[in-house]
Design an enzyme around this catalytic site. Sequence first.
Site, mmCIF file in Angstrom:
data_model
loop_
_atom_site.group_PDB
_atom_site.id
_atom_site.type_symbol
_atom_site.label_atom_id
_atom_site.label_comp_id
_atom_site.label_asym_id
_atom_site.label_seq_id
_atom_site.Cartn_x
_atom_site.Cartn_y
_atom_site.Cartn_z
ATOM 1 N N TYR A 63 -2.102 2.337 0.470
ATOM 2 C CA TYR A 63 -3.206 3.284 0.266
ATOM 3 C C TYR A 63 -4.523 2.685 0.773
ATOM 4 C CZ TYR A 63 -6.957 5.785 -2.160
ATOM 5 O OH TYR A 63 -8.119 6.456 -2.448
ATOM 6 N N LEU A 96 -3.364 18.552 5.945
ATOM 7 C CA LEU A 96 -3.823 17.429 6.779
ATOM 8 C C LEU A 96 -2.724 16.921 7.706
ATOM 9 C CD1 LEU A 96 -6.129 15.035 4.715
ATOM 10 C CD2 LEU A 96 -6.734 16.996 6.103
ATOM 11 N N SER A 133 -12.839 4.470 -0.052
ATOM 12 C CA SER A 133 -12.509 3.945 -1.383
ATOM 13 C C SER A 133 -12.798 2.459 -1.526
ATOM 14 C CB SER A 133 -11.018 4.188 -1.625
ATOM 15 O OG SER A 133 -10.573 3.423 -2.709
ATOM 16 N N GLU A 155 -10.867 0.582 -2.905
ATOM 17 C CA GLU A 155 -9.581 -0.097 -2.678
ATOM 18 C C GLU A 155 -9.570 -0.822 -1.330
ATOM 19 O OE1 GLU A 155 -6.138 -0.407 -4.098
ATOM 20 O OE2 GLU A 155 -7.507 -0.410 -5.779
ATOM 21 N N ARG A 185 -2.816 23.313 0.258
ATOM 22 C CA ARG A 185 -1.583 23.378 1.050
ATOM 23 C C ARG A 185 -0.590 24.239 0.304
ATOM 24 N NH1 ARG A 185 1.162 17.534 -0.065
ATOM 25 N NH2 ARG A 185 0.404 17.272 -2.186
HETATM 26 P P1 NAP Z 1 -6.691 13.764 -6.350
HETATM 27 O O1 NAP Z 1 -7.083 14.362 -7.676
HETATM 28 O O2 NAP Z 1 -5.424 13.008 -6.251
HETATM 29 O O3 NAP Z 1 -6.665 14.964 -5.274
HETATM 30 C C1 NAP Z 1 -6.071 14.791 -4.023
HETATM 31 C C2 NAP Z 1 -6.100 16.114 -3.295
HETATM 32 O O4 NAP Z 1 -5.537 15.955 -1.992
HETATM 33 C C3 NAP Z 1 -5.309 17.247 -3.987
HETATM 34 O O5 NAP Z 1 -6.080 18.430 -3.932
HETATM 35 C C4 NAP Z 1 -4.071 17.389 -3.102
HETATM 36 O O6 NAP Z 1 -3.523 18.689 -3.093
HETATM 37 C C5 NAP Z 1 -4.690 17.085 -1.731
HETATM 38 N N1 NAP Z 1 -3.685 16.763 -0.716
HETATM 39 C C6 NAP Z 1 -2.719 15.825 -0.784
HETATM 40 N N2 NAP Z 1 -1.992 15.843 0.363
HETATM 41 C C7 NAP Z 1 -2.507 16.806 1.148
HETATM 42 C C8 NAP Z 1 -2.190 17.306 2.439
HETATM 43 N N3 NAP Z 1 -1.180 16.819 3.156
HETATM 44 N N4 NAP Z 1 -2.953 18.300 2.969
HETATM 45 C C9 NAP Z 1 -3.977 18.833 2.261
HETATM 46 N N5 NAP Z 1 -4.310 18.414 1.009
HETATM 47 C C10 NAP Z 1 -3.583 17.411 0.472
HETATM 48 O O7 NAP Z 1 -7.865 12.807 -5.824
HETATM 49 P P2 NAP Z 1 -9.387 12.659 -6.333
HETATM 50 O O8 NAP Z 1 -9.418 11.669 -7.442
HETATM 51 O O9 NAP Z 1 -9.987 13.987 -6.492
HETATM 52 O O10 NAP Z 1 -10.039 11.904 -5.093
HETATM 53 C C11 NAP Z 1 -10.580 12.642 -3.996
HETATM 54 C C12 NAP Z 1 -10.578 11.750 -2.760
HETATM 55 O O11 NAP Z 1 -11.380 10.603 -2.984
HETATM 56 C C13 NAP Z 1 -9.207 11.226 -2.344
HETATM 57 O O12 NAP Z 1 -9.192 11.124 -0.940
HETATM 58 C C14 NAP Z 1 -9.155 9.833 -2.959
HETATM 59 O O13 NAP Z 1 -8.264 9.019 -2.241
HETATM 60 C C15 NAP Z 1 -10.604 9.421 -2.785
HETATM 61 N N6 NAP Z 1 -11.141 8.458 -3.750
HETATM 62 C C16 NAP Z 1 -10.983 8.697 -5.085
HETATM 63 C C17 NAP Z 1 -11.551 7.833 -5.990
HETATM 64 C C18 NAP Z 1 -11.420 8.066 -7.478
HETATM 65 O O14 NAP Z 1 -11.675 7.111 -8.241
HETATM 66 N N7 NAP Z 1 -11.083 9.280 -7.913
HETATM 67 C C19 NAP Z 1 -12.275 6.710 -5.542
HETATM 68 C C20 NAP Z 1 -12.432 6.527 -4.157
HETATM 69 C C21 NAP Z 1 -11.866 7.412 -3.273
HETATM 70 P P3 NAP Z 1 -2.257 19.119 -4.019
HETATM 71 O O15 NAP Z 1 -2.864 19.649 -5.287
HETATM 72 O O16 NAP Z 1 -1.595 20.155 -3.182
HETATM 73 O O17 NAP Z 1 -1.441 17.882 -4.242
HETATM 74 N N1 GDD Z 2 -1.909 3.890 -13.082
HETATM 75 C C1 GDD Z 2 -1.765 2.900 -13.956
HETATM 76 N N2 GDD Z 2 -0.871 3.037 -14.979
HETATM 77 N N3 GDD Z 2 -2.504 1.786 -13.796
HETATM 78 C C2 GDD Z 2 -2.367 0.796 -14.721
HETATM 79 C C3 GDD Z 2 -1.490 0.900 -15.794
HETATM 80 C C4 GDD Z 2 -0.683 2.070 -15.925
HETATM 81 O O1 GDD Z 2 0.125 2.218 -16.841
HETATM 82 N N4 GDD Z 2 -1.603 -0.235 -16.549
HETATM 83 C C5 GDD Z 2 -2.510 -1.002 -15.965
HETATM 84 N N5 GDD Z 2 -2.982 -0.398 -14.839
HETATM 85 C C6 GDD Z 2 -3.979 -0.960 -13.908
HETATM 86 C C7 GDD Z 2 -3.531 -0.964 -12.455
HETATM 87 O O2 GDD Z 2 -2.680 -2.081 -12.197
HETATM 88 C C8 GDD Z 2 -4.894 -1.045 -11.745
HETATM 89 O O3 GDD Z 2 -5.269 -2.401 -11.627
HETATM 90 C C9 GDD Z 2 -5.850 -0.336 -12.696
HETATM 91 O O4 GDD Z 2 -5.135 -0.154 -13.923
HETATM 92 C C10 GDD Z 2 -6.367 1.013 -12.207
HETATM 93 O O5 GDD Z 2 -5.268 1.800 -11.788
HETATM 94 P P1 GDD Z 2 -5.418 3.373 -11.432
HETATM 95 O O6 GDD Z 2 -6.093 4.078 -12.546
HETATM 96 O O7 GDD Z 2 -4.067 3.844 -11.018
HETATM 97 O O8 GDD Z 2 -6.460 3.409 -10.239
HETATM 98 P P2 GDD Z 2 -6.650 2.493 -8.927
HETATM 99 O O9 GDD Z 2 -7.829 1.603 -9.172
HETATM 100 O O10 GDD Z 2 -5.387 1.857 -8.500
HETATM 101 O O11 GDD Z 2 -6.996 3.577 -7.822
HETATM 102 C C11 GDD Z 2 -7.952 4.611 -8.077
HETATM 103 O O12 GDD Z 2 -9.236 4.187 -7.689
HETATM 104 C C12 GDD Z 2 -9.400 3.976 -6.274
HETATM 105 C C13 GDD Z 2 -10.843 3.489 -6.074
HETATM 106 O O13 GDD Z 2 -10.912 2.112 -6.308
HETATM 107 C C14 GDD Z 2 -7.487 5.868 -7.308
HETATM 108 O O14 GDD Z 2 -8.280 6.956 -7.718
HETATM 109 C C15 GDD Z 2 -7.666 5.685 -5.818
HETATM 110 O O15 GDD Z 2 -7.389 6.936 -5.171
HETATM 111 C C16 GDD Z 2 -9.120 5.278 -5.568
HETATM 112 O O16 GDD Z 2 -9.372 5.125 -4.192
#
Ligand code: NAP
Ligand code: GDD
Length: 327
Positions: free
Chosen positions: A150, A60, A126, A128, A36
């Site tokens: 989320y 999006l 996810s 979540e 974007r």
């Molecule tokens: P991320 O690093 O936060 O990347 C999110 C991406 O979405 C970025 O490229 C961001 O672009 C883009 N985006 C945000 N708003 C947008 C919009 N309005 N239009 C187009 N693009 C937009 O996430 P990730 O960790 O790679 O995860 C990828 C996907 O898997 C996400 O949907 C996340 O919710 C899901 N997911 C992640 C995990 C995990 O543990 N990583 C687990 C389960 C599901 P900008 O750079 O412009 O902000």
């Molecule tokens: N971010 C963050 N920062 N989390 C913390 C911290 C802190 O300082 N201290 C403790 N935590 C705990 C949060 O309360 C949560 O229970 C856990 O660490 C993981 O937090 P995140 O790493 O922020 O990830 P998430 O599990 O909430 O979400 C990620 O995983 C999802 C899949 O289960 C994200 O990537 C989501 O986009 C993804 O869907």
Amino acid sequence: MKNKRKAIVTGITGQDGSYLAEFLLSQGYEVYGVMRRSSTQPFERIEHLIPRIHLVEADLLDQLSLIRILKTIKPREVYNLASQSFVPTSFTEPVLTGEVTALGVTRMLEAVRLVDPKIRFYQASSSEMYGLAPRSPQTLNTPFYPRSPYGIAKLYGHWMTVNYREGYKLFAVSGILFNHESPRRGIEFVTRKITDAVARIKLGLWDSVTLGNLHAKRDWGFAGDYVKAMWKMLQLKKPEDFIVATGESHSVEDFVKEAFLCAGLSWKKYVEIDPRFYRPAEVHTLCGDAAKARRILKWKPEVNFKGLVRLMVEADIERVSRQLRVS
Ligand code: NAP
Ligand code: GDD
């Protein structure tokens, strides 16, 4: 020359987008990454890929931009990875999260349905969505109980994907991925926040790190492994949903201990707790059962918990040392 298969990846600038683009290139795809418009260039994770991929502008939030890119590119596959993906931000910006993470999925599905219903569609769902799960490990039959805007937005996107598959016969699949991390993980997520802090403490730049709930447990895998499962889902004969996970759960405290240990430090001296990082509603424990992915996709994680922590700590120490050398 045989035409290359084309794939569109939304969220190309994010963690998963960068790994998926690398993997698709290795499979011979022509990769179109959706970015974007923003006032500063967010290319940190894909700088090395820019000569080999096409970047296209769309959002999006903008239905017509999605229709336009599908019409012009004519892809075989669409990977919808874009979202507002940070759980705490979903509490402070619930409406934006709904627009992008929930309705954004419908906009992309509608674009596929209208432009070419033969396009194969992957939705980044996810763990979540399980939230306050009644049982562990979570399976495809575990009831959903999301605990954040989320998680709720992702659940909507998941059901829309199922609905378009059943209603319009699209090849649309939902990959329910448990947490996956890497040196490219956003710095605000807990694993990367910890490994970045360990590097700074080790190199004498910081003397502490402040975290929230150390008791939360997550099933953490390596992002590079997980993007392969996304691709495998779109190569099947029929569209189906899958869980992708390691099947092992560790607490945030376990991660902290292991990360400091990798740097030869004892964590208790350096970690402070601040309730500011607690969430209005917490997801206490996540652990996924990926038996179906192992059986049908022949997928399994290659990097284990300790390997992941080490990989991230070493990368952050290397990165921070490099920054120190140039400054
Ligand atoms: P991320 O690093 O936060 O990347 C999110 C991406 O979405 C970025 O490229 C961001 O672009 C883009 N985006 C945000 N708003 C947008 C919009 N309005 N239009 C187009 N693009 C937009 O996430 P990730 O960790 O790679 O995860 C990828 C996907 O898997 C996400 O949907 C996340 O919710 C899901 N997911 C992640 C995990 C995990 O543990 N990583 C687990 C389960 C599901 P900008 O750079 O412009 O902000
Ligand atoms: N971010 C963050 N920062 N989390 C913390 C911290 C802190 O300082 N201290 C403790 N935590 C705990 C949060 O309360 C949560 O229970 C856990 O660490 C993981 O937090 P995140 O790493 O922020 O990830 P998430 O599990 O909430 O979400 C990620 O995983 C999802 C899949 O289960 C994200 O990537 C989501 O986009 C993804 O869907």
